[in-house]
Design an enzyme around this catalytic site. Structure first.
Site, PDB file in Angstrom:
ATOM      1  N   LYS A  47       0.833  -1.209   0.000  1.00 11.47           N
ATOM      2  CA  LYS A  47       0.000   0.000   0.000  1.00 11.47           C
ATOM      3  C   LYS A  47       0.878   1.274   0.000  1.00 11.47           C
ATOM      4  CE  LYS A  47      -3.227  -2.791  -0.295  1.00 11.47           C
ATOM      5  NZ  LYS A  47      -4.089  -3.511   0.612  1.00 11.47           N
TER       6      LYS A  47
HETATM    7  C1  LIG Z   1      -5.110  -4.651   0.863  1.00 12.33           C
HETATM    8  C2  LIG Z   1      -6.577  -4.575   0.745  1.00 12.33           C
HETATM    9  C3  LIG Z   1      -7.417  -4.936   1.810  1.00 12.33           C
HETATM   10  C4  LIG Z   1      -6.935  -5.609   3.057  1.00 12.33           C
HETATM   11  O1  LIG Z   1      -5.965  -4.943   3.751  1.00 12.33           O
HETATM   12  P1  LIG Z   1      -5.138  -5.709   4.898  1.00 12.33           P
HETATM   13  O2  LIG Z   1      -4.507  -4.606   5.681  1.00 12.33           O
HETATM   14  O3  LIG Z   1      -4.144  -6.567   4.194  1.00 12.33           O
HETATM   15  O4  LIG Z   1      -6.087  -6.490   5.702  1.00 12.33           O
HETATM   16  C5  LIG Z   1      -8.771  -4.727   1.664  1.00 12.33           C
HETATM   17  N1  LIG Z   1      -9.286  -4.232   0.530  1.00 12.33           N
HETATM   18  C6  LIG Z   1      -8.521  -3.898  -0.520  1.00 12.33           C
HETATM   19  C7  LIG Z   1      -9.164  -3.339  -1.751  1.00 12.33           C
HETATM   20  C8  LIG Z   1      -7.149  -4.078  -0.463  1.00 12.33           C
HETATM   21  O5  LIG Z   1      -6.394  -3.799  -1.524  1.00 12.33           O
END
Ligand SMILES: *Cc1c(COP(=O)(O)O)cnc(C)c1O
Length: 387
Positions: free
Chosen positions: A183
């Protein structure tokens, strides 16, 4: 061809980040404490949200949100199938039914119309997904949710720094961010729950830590009050200070990260305009600021003469990493076999699910790296059509 492998994503970690984590490790307090509180405060200041709760992941945040809203068997939750599997898994685990809204074919986001078509008397929650760094068209979606009296929570995992009509995602309403290593900022693993609903924030604070009524971290006590009582059974989704210190440092650099991502994305766009078989996503028509979480393209498989899988494999052989964001959730094994979903349900989602591919994009990449990707794509496509 490049002599080193270019991954599709890589976290931007500096020696100072590592030193800051080291300091926390040496401090004697490594779990949730001052750093987590500071990260929550800085996050609120940065995005203008009323309150935020730092958690161990966005998935954990979604879990306790469903719990806080009392989502249970018989309830329906409207979301996208073009998303990460976590939200949909949790809806199913809560005993509720996910109802999938189809997406705009070129922005990959749900719309007010597609959501509206999914609403029934059982709909309790709508979870639009901001995609790849662009925001969903929230004004009509907010109006719809308000008119129908349905709770709205934005999946903002891709939207760190995204703005919709001049306002940062996360500022109003309820949003969930992720700090997974791919992210826009990372804490190793982590998430942030943001809301302007004080009662809901209190509930989330409680559910993230065993359902205890007292959240205060006490330096003297080295922990929370030993008298804290369970108000309701809760989970264990708190963010550690080891993670939070990274979050604080990364948040300082978010704007610089996103500026770099934007520069790289614009170069991709310009250079890909020469490649007919590659269809980048299209920017939404409303005013917005893109956070460029991902650079997603669609391979025009008819024109290219090769499959998306062959395309990705051939790029890998040329030292270029790629990803798929995402394989539509309703086409995953469990959902097809046990949940009654099938091909043909969501035409735009499926068309994209079969053709999308994320190209390398991260702040420490260079313009030369982008050019390496473009050169590799051109070579792969030339070979693909001639054999
Ligand atoms: C990465 C992601 C998540 C989950 O995030 P985590 O912190 O890994 O639980 C949820 N929704 C989307 C669209 C994502 O890309």
């Amino acid at each position: 061809m490049r002599d080193t492998f270019l991954p599709f994503s890589r976290p931007a970690i500096t020696e100072q980040d590592i030193a800051a984590v080291g300091e926390v490790l040496r401090s004697g307090w490594i779990t949730t404490g001052e750093k987590a509180v500071e990260f929550e405060q800085k996050f609120c200041e940065y995005f203008g949200c009323a309150g935020s709760v730092a958690l161990s992941s966005a998935t954990g945040a979604m879990h306790i949100l469903l719990q806080a809203l009392g989502i249970s068997p018989g309830d329906e939750v409207v979301t996208a199938s073009m998303t990460w599997v976590s939200t949909v898994n949790l809806i199913v685990l809560a005993g509720a039914t996910p109802v999938f809204a189809d997406i705009d074919k070129d922005t990959l986001m749900v719309t007010e119309e597609s959501i509206k078509a999914c609403i029934s008397s059982r709909t309790r929650l709508i979870v639009p997904v901001h995609f790849a760094g662009a925001p969903a068209d929230m004004d009509p979606i907010r109006k719809l949710a308000l008119d129908k009296n349905i709770f709205l929570a934005e999946d903002a995992a891709h939207a760190l720094g995204t703005e919709y009509k001049g306002e940062p995602v996360g500022k109003s309403g309820t949003s969930i961010f992720s700090f997974h290593p791919i992210k826009n900022i990372t804490t190793g693993e982590g998430g942030m729950f943001c809301s302007d609903d004080q009662q809901l924030l209190e509930r989330i604070r409680r559910l993230k830590f065993h359902g205890l009524g007292v959240d205060a971290y006490d330096r003297q006590m080295q922990g929370r009050s030993p008298q804290a009582q369970v108000i309701e059974p809760g989970y264990k989704y708190n963010m550690t200070d080891i993670s939070a210190v990274l979050g604080i440092r990364q948040l300082h650099r978010l704007e610089a990260f996103n500026n770099k991502r934007t520069e790289l994305a614009l170069r991709y766009r310009e250079r890909l305009s020469e490649v007919d078989e590659i269809l980048p996503l299209v920017d939404p028509s409303y005013p917005m600021k893109h956070a460029w979480h991902l650079f997603v393209v669609r391979l025009d498989t008819d024109r290219a003469g090769i499959s998306r899988e062959e395309f990705m494999q051939a790029l890998k052989e040329k030292n270029i990493g790629t990803g798929i964001h995402f394989v539509a959730v309703h086409l995953h094994k469990y959902y097809l076999e046990s949940f009654g979903t099938h091909r043909g349900m969501l035409p735009a989602t499926e068309w994209n699910s079969d053709r999308i591919c994320s190209l390398p994009l991260f702040p420490d990449m260079t313009a030369d790296d982008v050019d390496d990707v473009i050169d590799a794509i051109k070579k792969v496509l030339k070979n693909g059509t001639s054999t």
